[in-house]
Design an enzyme around this catalytic site. Structure first.
Site, PDB file in Angstrom:
ATOM      1  N   GLU A 189      24.258  -8.727  45.842  1.00 46.19           N
ATOM      2  CA  GLU A 189      23.411  -7.884  45.005  1.00 46.19           C
ATOM      3  C   GLU A 189      24.010  -6.532  44.629  1.00 46.19           C
ATOM      4  OE1 GLU A 189      20.442  -8.737  43.678  1.00 46.19           O
ATOM      5  OE2 GLU A 189      20.718 -10.753  44.497  1.00 46.19           O
ATOM      6  N   SER A 467     -31.194 -27.939  78.058  1.00 47.24           N
ATOM      7  CA  SER A 467     -31.041 -27.850  79.519  1.00 47.24           C
ATOM      8  C   SER A 467     -29.927 -26.923  79.975  1.00 47.24           C
ATOM      9  CB  SER A 467     -30.797 -29.253  80.094  1.00 47.24           C
ATOM     10  OG  SER A 467     -31.933 -30.074  79.880  1.00 47.24           O
TER      11      SER A 467
END
Length: 785
Positions: A189, A467
């Site tokens: 780059e 329960s």
């Protein structure tokens, strides 16, 4: 003649004045332009400094899994440690080259432990040698400091990123980036990055020539500084004005900041892909996203792929366009070959490799139910408006990745089987696994679609508990030993309770079967409704509700009506787990938490989960309740666990609501409490019970998980006393129960009187309408009181 000269002079003067006037005008224009340029440059400089000197990014909070340690004292086997390393994404190699590598040499394991900023102190990478004797870890050697140590921590796994502004980023320092990545990036780059002043005319010319020679665009003309300016400050529009601004700001940025600072910012800022609606920024996060590991641990060909993607993350996306990505990666590798960064042999090897990317989009999308619960806890702990304090923070969660995976597999497997077996495709399930001694949540499953970040049934589904409420009622009763013990006879015949403002309430046992009386313990084991209601009414609803709130249901709305004793109200699986955590932890309550600690970017701990328990119930009452819950598994509603898991001595409780719309199971082992709900989102009938529904999911979990046996910690004031078949004291009986000797009573004599035995038997078998007090029996049997 004089007149002629004067005339000539007069005719020559205007051009001289005109030139002077133009010069002055040009100077004025130049000065004005210079002032405007200076002002505009100052404005651009202010923009740059305000960002670079402040908070460049709204860094997301990073969420990590539970921190695990390898200790000599745990005496783990060779295979267990090898498996632990693999689960933490260590790689078995023949040569250790990078953090996360380990190799096996005869009876030892050598590994390079990753560096990590732990919440208390950062730790550098270390080389450890683990020696084994008789297949057990015996010695840990720190080969860097040349000494033996007792334990070391493994870096936790990044499991999520709590993004901001639809951007995801992991920012690390320049020193943490591999040198080869930086070399490859600059070569591809911006080769003159350390020579130019922000823009490079020579670079633009060279890029043009290189691209013409290659027949394609292989190199860009913009410098890294210009690319950084475009990403940080400007848009992607292709206009002359934007290019001018880009050049000016690049010059200013290069003048204002040193090259290393610019390079580090670029490495953490560059856009490298899309994760759904969120952008992937920086090489570190991109490495995690595409390869599932840190940029410090990826291979050179993978580095080349990331560098190549800078040119066009969409075009060179390895999932969408693998052929283009492979070609671009090899272009970068060839550039490295041309500039002698790598040799021809290595180039040939690397260029033939596949892309090696992981399954698409795994980063920050796993464990959605756990992450949703964690985010809810963050808002609760920090407040709705204070989450910005977490920018860049590291959140150390309590998630155990292995247990989470096991829980998910259990839910998927068991629920799918139940759907087919009972021809009910709408069945859903949720699961919560928590360490009851610390309150740390190890796993949360929000539904059958374990990777779908939708409705979290574990946290948000409010369903009737049935329960499951009963152990809290029995625990409350056992807090009063002068009225209730495990062998206290309880009325088990149909009753009618008048409720003010409502019709009379007539509870029934699930099986519609009744008897004269039943022992308190057996009433819980068989999950009988009538005895439970009798106990609760004797205690008083206020006392039961107060106890439930103290045990963790302080945010739950509990109706003060008799039916609450049978779980007629709805709460979430997460809240259910809170109550059972207290029972399992000997009556000591600790708030559940998905967060262990939070550290800011500088390593300062800003939040820590409070591990200080609050004793809300006597340990003796909790011990007896747990014993009774063990009997539920031994011979009660969860007895189907016994054939395969009797050696674990598990405690448990099933739950089924009216018309079998909700099925529940809570299991307690030697470390964790596990809550499971199974039902339908539309509240339709399941035609299942707690035993045939939710318990089957728990079985699937037990098949996969490494479970510790439950060993009850007996308080000193608990005595084991023999009882006969009717619950009367019988010290010669092999059947014993734990009894709270709250006044150091003695319940048996060496030679008990026949008359006493008769009184015990009569008392134990009678069927009173309310629980009987056995104080008179204890007074007869007591010694020296």
């Amino acid at each position: 003649m004089a007149t002629t000269k004067e005339q000539q002079t007069s005719t020559e003067q205007p051009p001289i004045k005109s030139r002077r006037s133009w010069t002055i005008q040009l100077l004025k224009i130049a000065f004005t332009f210079f002032c405007m340029l200076f002002s505009y440059s100052a404005y651009l400089d202010w923009q740059i400094r305000s960002k670079m000197d402040g908070q460049i990014w709204r860094l997301p909070a990073e969420v990590y899994s539970r921190i695990e340690s390898i200790r000599v004292s745990d005496q783990l086997s060779f295979e267990q440690i090898k498996q632990l390393l693999l689960e933490n994404e260590y790689r078995q190699t023949t040569m250790i080259a990078a953090p996360g590598d380990f190799k096996i040499e005869n009876n030892t394991i050598v590994l390079l432990r990753r560096a990590f900023p732990f919440p208390d102190t950062p730790e550098a990478q270390r080389v450890f040698r683990l020696r084994f004797e008789n297949d057990k870890l015996a010695v840990i050697e720190d080969l860097i400091n040349v000494k033996a140590i007792d334990e070391f921590r493994l870096a936790p796994k990044l499991i999520a990123i709590l993004q901001s502004d639809k951007e995801e980023r992991l920012a690390i320092s320049l020193q943490q980036y591999p040198r080869l990545l930086i070399d490859a990036l600059l070569l591809t780059e911006d080769r003159r990055f350390f020579q130019h002043d922000g823009i490079s005319p020579l670079g633009i010319l060279r890029a043009m020539i290189t691209n013409i020679q290659a027949g394609q665009t292989v190199q860009g003309g913009s410098t890294l500084t210009q690319q950084l300016v475009k990403n940080l400050f400007l848009s992607n529009e292709r206009t002359f004005t934007r290019k001018i601004n880009e050049a000016l700001m690049a010059l200013i940025l290069d003048w204002r900041y040193d090259k290393n600072r610019i390079l580090e910012t670029y490495l953490n800022e560059i856009y490298l892909g899309q994760n759904g609606d969120n952008q992937i920024h920086g090489f570190e996060l991109a490495s995690q996203f595409y390869f599932g590991r840190s940029v410090r641990e990826i291979s050179l060909d993978q580095i080349a792929l990331l560098v190549g993607m800078v040119k066009g993350p969409s075009l060179y996306n390895p999932w969408r366009n693998p052929n283009y990505a492979l070609e671009r990666r090899n272009v970068v590798l060839h550039l490295m070959l041309e500039h002698k960064i790598i040799g021809d042999e290595l180039y040939q090897l690397l260029s033939q490799r596949p892309l090696g990317v992981q399954e698409k989009g795994k980063i920050s999308r796993k464990y959605p139910a756990f992450i949703q619960t964690l985010q809810t806890e963050l808002r609760h702990q920090l407040g709705e408006g204070k989450t910005e304090n977490l920018l860049g923070a590291r959140i150390f969660s309590t998630l155990d990745i292995k247990q989470q995976d096991q829980a998910e597999q259990a839910v998927i497997s068991a629920v799918s089987d139940l759907q087919l077996k009972h021809k009910n495709p709408f069945l859903e399930s949720a699961m919560v696994v928590a360490d009851y001694q610390t309150g740390e949540v190890r796993a949360i499953v929000g539904g059958l679609q374990t990777q779908f970040a939708g409705f979290n049934r574990a946290l948000s589904a409010k369903r009737q508990i049935g329960s499951l409420v009963k152990p809290s009622v029995y625990l409350t009763a056992l807090m009063y030993p002068d009225q209730f013990r495990l062998n206290t006879p309880i009325n088990n015949q149909p009753i009618t309770i008048n409720v003010k403002g409502s019709a009379p309430w007539q509870p029934r046992n699930y099986d519609r079967r009744y008897s004269g009386s039943v022992m308190l313990m057996d009433a819980l084991v068989r999950s009988l409704n009538i005895p439970t209601v009798n106990i609760g009414m004797k205690l008083g609803l206020t006392k039961v509700i107060s106890m439930q709130q103290a045990m963790g249901w302080d945010k739950v709305t509990i109706p003060k009506v008799p039916s609450m004793l049978l779980g007629s109200y709805a709460i979430s699986p997460y809240d259910v787990t809170k109550l059972y955590q207290t029972i399992a932890n000997e009556g000591a309550s600790i708030p559940l938490s998905t967060i262990s600690s939070i550290a800011d970017r500088q390593g300062n701990v800003i939040y820590e989960h409070d591990l200080e328990p609050k004793q809300v119930a006597p340990p003796e009452a909790a011990f007896q309740t747990l014993f009774a819950m063990q009997q539920v598994v031994d011979r009660g509603t969860a007895h189907s666990l016994q054939p395969d898991y009797a050696h674990l001595h598990l405690a448990g409780k099933t739950g089924t609501t009216n018309d079998a719309r909700d099925t529940w199971f809570v299991g307690i082992d030697g470390e964790n409490v596990t809550t499971i709900w199974l039902g339908r989102d539309d509240n339709g009938e399941t035609k299942l019970t707690g035993a045939s529904g939710a318990l089957q999911v728990y079985k699937a979990y037990l098949q996969r998980a490494a479970i510790r046996p439950l060993k009850l910690n007996k308080p000193q004031s608990i005595k084991w006393i023999g009882i006969n078949a009717y619950g009367g004291w019988d010290c010669s009986s092999s059947r014993t129960i734990p009894v709270w000797a709250d006044r150091n009573q003695s319940f048996c004599q060496q030679s008990p009187l026949a008359q006493t035995g008769s009184m015990i038997s009569n008392t134990a078998t009678q069927a009173p309408t309310t629980p009987v007090k056995q104080e008179s029996v204890w007074d007869v049997l007591k010694e020296g009181e």
